[in-house]
Design an enzyme around this catalytic site. Structure first.
Site, PDB file in Angstrom:
ATOM      1  N   PRO A  34      47.242  76.849  28.363  1.00 28.75           N
ATOM      2  CA  PRO A  34      47.482  76.594  29.787  1.00 28.75           C
ATOM      3  C   PRO A  34      48.041  75.175  29.991  1.00 28.75           C
ATOM      4  CG  PRO A  34      45.105  76.712  29.320  1.00 28.75           C
ATOM      5  CD  PRO A  34      45.817  77.074  28.059  1.00 28.75           C
ATOM      6  N   GLY A  42      48.840  71.580  31.550  1.00 25.68           N
ATOM      7  CA  GLY A  42      48.219  70.550  32.398  1.00 25.68           C
ATOM      8  C   GLY A  42      46.722  70.710  32.556  1.00 25.68           C
ATOM      9  N   GLY A  67      46.290  69.903  25.554  1.00 26.31           N
ATOM     10  CA  GLY A  67      47.383  69.396  24.717  1.00 26.31           C
ATOM     11  C   GLY A  67      48.634  70.245  24.722  1.00 26.31           C
ATOM     12  N   ASP A  91      46.361  63.397  20.918  1.00 30.86           N
ATOM     13  CA  ASP A  91      46.764  64.809  21.054  1.00 30.86           C
ATOM     14  C   ASP A  91      47.751  65.172  19.938  1.00 30.86           C
ATOM     15  OD1 ASP A  91      45.389  64.429  23.406  1.00 30.86           O
ATOM     16  OD2 ASP A  91      46.874  65.397  24.692  1.00 30.86           O
TER      17      ASP A  91
HETATM   18  C1  MEV Z   1      44.261  63.107  26.717  1.00 36.72           C
HETATM   19  O1  MEV Z   1      44.127  64.291  25.946  1.00 36.72           O
HETATM   20  C2  MEV Z   1      43.341  62.051  26.196  1.00 36.72           C
HETATM   21  C3  MEV Z   1      43.342  60.729  26.955  1.00 36.72           C
HETATM   22  O2  MEV Z   1      42.433  59.874  26.260  1.00 36.72           O
HETATM   23  C4  MEV Z   1      44.709  60.092  27.006  1.00 36.72           C
HETATM   24  C5  MEV Z   1      45.188  59.611  25.644  1.00 36.72           C
HETATM   25  O3  MEV Z   1      44.390  59.453  24.729  1.00 36.72           O
HETATM   26  O4  MEV Z   1      46.398  59.348  25.535  1.00 36.72           O
HETATM   27  C6  MEV Z   1      42.842  60.889  28.372  1.00 36.72           C
END
Ligand code: MEV
Length: 329
Positions: free
Chosen positions: A107, A109, A113, A158
């Site tokens: 999904p 957003g 990831g 990610d």
């Molecule tokens: C996003 O999956 C994880 C965050 O920590 C952002 C990042 O690490 O770039 C919120």
């Protein structure tokens, strides 16, 4: 010839947001595949389509769109064009045309990831189509470099998780360790269905860090301790300890303002139904939460998450990161 790039999705178990400013985080690849199917085109354009989003766009080599179909097609597909062009310039001889089809079960957003999964699979498939089988580190570097252009200050976790697969500890732009565990932890993922922007949530935490340095520093140091304890608990398979630490991590995420009522409703429902621990995963603000469960509680926790308004997604561990396959016709 067609090449298929296939990547997993990811869940962050510990340390999201704090990882942006140098903390350690732990994340796991999950078996929700994104496939990017690439093939040569006789003209020099790059034609991209997404099955799930129902959008199509054709880009000339200098980045102009020559044909666009579907809502927001250009803004959705331009990052894919940039990724493919960058990969060709960096690793291959540029100049060939290419058709790229994306089929993803992640999904969009929701904190799992989806954009990193598409970028990582696009890098691997584009290079493989041109005869280059890139090392995992090169795939990660390319996807992370591109993410930095789009999002300002991503940690890269990610892209690293999705590239390498498995369960990783990550800080400061690199994988510190791959965690070997007696048995992969079992998670139920609950999707609030509420979209949000990770970039905006990261900016919110950055603002808090700038405006109240001492408060942020003490929360971040607690988050670091939690991640370190969690890595030890995961290695010895102490699921109860892992669950307790997830609950503590959730409290810190609430303190920095990235939780939401929708997430908390699902988290409380999961805990009430016998989950060993539950927290938001990824950027927060909406998106998904994860609940750590043992086999007995698994069905009950999933049902309670659904009754609280969440959509349940299976989050099976994926030992594999990105892979590419040649499909001869
Ligand atoms: C996003 O999956 C994880 C965050 O920590 C952002 C990042 O690490 O770039 C919120």
């Amino acid at each position: 010839m067609k090449v298929i790039g296939r990547s997993p999705a990811k869940v962050i178990l510990f340390g999201e947001h704090f990882v942006v400013n140098g903390n350690t985080a732990i994340s796991m690849a999950i078996d929700l595949p994104t496939q990017v199917i690439v093939e040569d085109l006789s003209n020099k354009s790059i034609h991209i389509s997404s099955d799930n989003l129902g959008v199509t766009a054709t880009f000339s080599r200098d980045g102009k769109t020559t044909q666009v179909l579907g809502p927001n097609a250009e803004s959705i597909l331009r990052p894919v064009f940039e990724t493919a062009s960058f990969t060709m310039r960096k690793f291959c001889s540029a100049g060939r045309g290419m058709k790229i089809r994306i089929a993803s079960s992640v999904p969009v957003g929701m904190g799992l990831g989806s954009s990193a999964a598409t970028a990582v699979a696009t890098v691997a498939a584009t290079a493989a189509l041109q005869g280059k089988h890139l090392a995992k580190d090169d795939i990660f570097d390319a996807a992370y470099t591109l993410e930095k252009l789009v999002h300002g200050r991503p940690s890269g976790i990610d892209q690293a998780t999705i590239t390498h697969g498995g369960l990783i500890m990550y800080s400061n732009g690199k994988v510190d360790d791959k965690l070997n565990v007696p048995e992969p932890p079992r998670f139920i993922i609950g999707n609030t269905g509420k979209g949000r922007s990770t970039g905006e949530l990261v900016a919110k935490v950055t603002k808090l860090r700038q405006e109240s340095g001492a408060t942020y520093a003490s929360i971040a140091s607690e988050a670091q301790e939690i991640a370190e304890k969690a890595s030890r608990a995961l290695r010895i398979g102490d699921q109860r300890a892992v669950g307790g630490l997830m609950n503590q991590n959730q409290r810190l995420l609430e303190m920095v303002g990235v939780s939401s009522p929708e997430l908390e409703a699902l988290i409380l429902a999961a805990r009430g139904a016998g989950a060993l621990g539950a927290k938001l995963t990824g950027g927060g603000g909406g998106g998904c939460m994860i609940a750590l469960v043992d086999q007995q509680a698994s069905t009950r926790v999933a049902r309670h998450i659904e009754e609280a308004g969440g959509q349940v997604i299976e989050g099976k561990f994926s030992a594999d990161g990105v892979q590419s396959f040649i499909q001869e016709e």
